[in-house]
Design a protein around this motif. Sequence first.
Motif, mmCIF file in Angstrom:
data_model
loop_
_atom_site.group_PDB
_atom_site.id
_atom_site.type_symbol
_atom_site.label_atom_id
_atom_site.label_comp_id
_atom_site.label_asym_id
_atom_site.label_seq_id
_atom_site.Cartn_x
_atom_site.Cartn_y
_atom_site.Cartn_z
ATOM 1 N N ARG A 146 -10.401 -44.775 55.076
ATOM 2 C CA ARG A 146 -10.908 -45.046 53.720
ATOM 3 C C ARG A 146 -9.853 -45.586 52.771
ATOM 4 N NH1 ARG A 146 -15.626 -42.190 51.714
ATOM 5 N NH2 ARG A 146 -15.099 -43.603 50.031
ATOM 6 N N ALA A 205 -6.715 -35.390 57.422
ATOM 7 C CA ALA A 205 -6.238 -36.203 56.298
ATOM 8 C C ALA A 205 -5.731 -37.579 56.737
ATOM 9 C CB ALA A 205 -5.171 -35.453 55.506
ATOM 10 N N THR A 212 -6.223 -44.939 50.398
ATOM 11 C CA THR A 212 -5.872 -43.948 49.379
ATOM 12 C C THR A 212 -6.562 -44.316 48.073
ATOM 13 O OG1 THR A 212 -3.723 -43.667 50.419
ATOM 14 C CG2 THR A 212 -3.960 -42.836 48.183
ATOM 15 N N ASN A 228 -14.742 -38.564 49.936
ATOM 16 C CA ASN A 228 -13.431 -38.835 49.360
ATOM 17 C C ASN A 228 -12.364 -38.295 50.308
ATOM 18 O OD1 ASN A 228 -11.074 -38.918 47.803
ATOM 19 N ND2 ASN A 228 -12.191 -38.478 45.910
ATOM 20 N N PRO A 229 -11.360 -39.083 50.648
ATOM 21 C CA PRO A 229 -10.326 -38.597 51.578
ATOM 22 C C PRO A 229 -9.602 -37.347 51.094
ATOM 23 C CG PRO A 229 -10.138 -40.965 51.302
ATOM 24 C CD PRO A 229 -11.157 -40.494 50.316
ATOM 25 N N TRP A 230 -9.547 -37.142 49.783
ATOM 26 C CA TRP A 230 -8.873 -35.937 49.275
ATOM 27 C C TRP A 230 -9.603 -34.658 49.697
ATOM 28 C CZ3 TRP A 230 -4.098 -36.396 47.909
ATOM 29 C CH2 TRP A 230 -3.642 -37.586 47.350
ATOM 30 N N PHE A 236 -7.630 -40.877 55.374
ATOM 31 C CA PHE A 236 -6.871 -41.808 54.532
ATOM 32 C C PHE A 236 -6.646 -43.134 55.253
ATOM 33 C CE2 PHE A 236 -5.660 -37.945 52.172
ATOM 34 C CZ PHE A 236 -5.904 -38.385 50.880
ATOM 35 N N GLY A 254 -14.219 -35.986 54.250
ATOM 36 C CA GLY A 254 -13.202 -36.983 53.939
ATOM 37 C C GLY A 254 -13.648 -38.402 54.229
#
Length: 161
Positions: free
Chosen positions: A21, A14, A23, A106-108, A18, A102
Amino acid sequence: MGVAMAVCACAISAPVAFGVRGTPAVDNGPLWMAALFVFGAIALAGILAATRLKGVGEIRLFEEAVPVEDPGMIRPIDRSLRHILVSTPILIVLLVPALVMGLAANPWLTLVHLPLALDWLIRAGIAACWEKRHGVLLWRGYVPDRPWELSYSSSEGAVQP
């Protein structure tokens, strides 16, 4: 051990995703509803696993466990995997896909293993409560020909570190 590795994979991937990329904007759209649905489904599965329902309940499997005939065949607790929180090969298997998702999408998505960790934690809690209530220790893999079979031994005869 599995819970620790899943959380470690999220904790490592994570910040990297994050950091690279950034948030993304958070909205109350379908992504969050899907996440809430997944966590709700895991909680429901955990409640069902604590029952004797055929096919979903873990308690019935624990009650069908066979006694260990020769406790000397079981490895002592101090030589088992209980003291190892992270296995590097398994951590890499969990870490690489989370990091790739990620960074690529998408980082999530680096937090994808948290529901898995929650499920494992619930099931471990169910097993620990059952063991404590019955005063036995559950073992999987005692019979080499049937590694999926559960066995139990007295908790009084366990070798403590």
